[in-house]
Design an enzyme around this catalytic site. Structure first.
Site, PDB file in Angstrom:
ATOM      1  N   CYS A  77      30.092   1.657  -1.391  1.00  0.00           N
ATOM      2  CA  CYS A  77      30.521   1.150  -2.706  1.00  0.00           C
ATOM      3  C   CYS A  77      31.888   0.459  -2.577  1.00  0.00           C
ATOM      4  O   CYS A  77      32.006  -0.533  -1.869  1.00  0.00           O
ATOM      5  CB  CYS A  77      30.509   2.274  -3.740  1.00  0.00           C
ATOM      6  N   HIS A 180      24.881   3.775  -3.500  1.00  0.00           N
ATOM      7  CA  HIS A 180      25.309   5.111  -3.083  1.00  0.00           C
ATOM      8  C   HIS A 180      24.155   5.796  -2.358  1.00  0.00           C
ATOM      9  O   HIS A 180      23.261   6.341  -2.995  1.00  0.00           O
ATOM     10  CB  HIS A 180      25.716   5.943  -4.306  1.00  0.00           C
ATOM     11  N   GLU A 182      24.155   8.545  -0.907  1.00  0.00           N
ATOM     12  CA  GLU A 182      24.178   9.984  -1.196  1.00  0.00           C
ATOM     13  C   GLU A 182      23.515  10.319  -2.536  1.00  0.00           C
ATOM     14  O   GLU A 182      23.255  11.476  -2.830  1.00  0.00           O
ATOM     15  CB  GLU A 182      25.622  10.511  -1.138  1.00  0.00           C
TER      16      GLU A 182
END
Length: 198
Positions: A77, A180, A182
């Site tokens: 990001c 992202h 994650e």
């Protein structure tokens, strides 16, 4: 495997730690230069504002540490955006790894205005790159951003939101993703796995 997450004032660190734990990896969060440069893999996350983050990195000489890394490094990001030359966000000179500019989304089509920031799932068009091993073209990833990197010679994946933009970059040992991983379910997990296997 020794994985380090760069600790600075714009890290979305907790969710990255959890995602790595799910893969059986315990990462160290640090701003110690020696520790960062001796790691097997470096993750440079980021949520926040470009100029504040760059000032913080410079004050602690972390800008030099990041650009001198020889091992695989993944910017996430804002972390990816800071690896570019320049960001329109508060007119910020960045780290200059990727030869491209970061621009703000603009509403050119007033009949169908874009929601800015882009928040949510969007699909990615990928190229053949080790970061995307076993990832299907058109897979969905999770985005939260108002700024984007223009398409350039380091682009390895693109996404459409009003325009086509770079959602992943790679030059030498430096990788960056706008989304992202994650928070991107199985696709994100596979991308993190691939990064750890580089």
């Amino acid at each position: 495997m020794n994985v380090v997450i760069v600790k600075y004032n714009a890290g979305n660190i907790q969710s990255v730690l959890f995602a790595l734990e799910r893969l059986g990896v315990t990462a160290v969060v640090t701003d110690d230069k020696e520790q960062i440069l001796s790691a097997d893999k470096i993750i440079f996350p980021g949520v926040g504002e470009a100029s504040t983050a760059m000032n913080y990195l410079k004050q602690r000489s972390l800008d030099k540490v990041i650009t001198s890394a020889k091992q695989p490094l993944l910017g996430i990001c804002l972390g990816m955006q800071l690896l570019c030359n320049y960001s329109e966000e508060n007119n910020t000179e960045c780290l200059g790894i990727f030869n491209t500019q970061v621009k703000r989304f603009t509403n050119t089509d007033l009949a169908n205005p874009l929601k800015i920031p882009q928040i949510g799932w969007n699909n990615i068009s990928i190229t053949d790159n080790p970061l995307f091993r076993n990832v299907k073209d058109g897979s969905y990833c999770y985005f939260v951003h108002s700024y984007y990197a223009e398409i350039n010679e380091s682009s390895i994946a693109t996404t459409h939101y009003g325009i086509e933009f770079s959602c992943a970059l790679n030059k030498d040992n430096f990788y960056g993703v706008q989304f992202h991983p994650e928070k991107s379910a199985e696709t994100g997990e596979q991308i993190l796995k691939n990064f750890l296997a580089l």
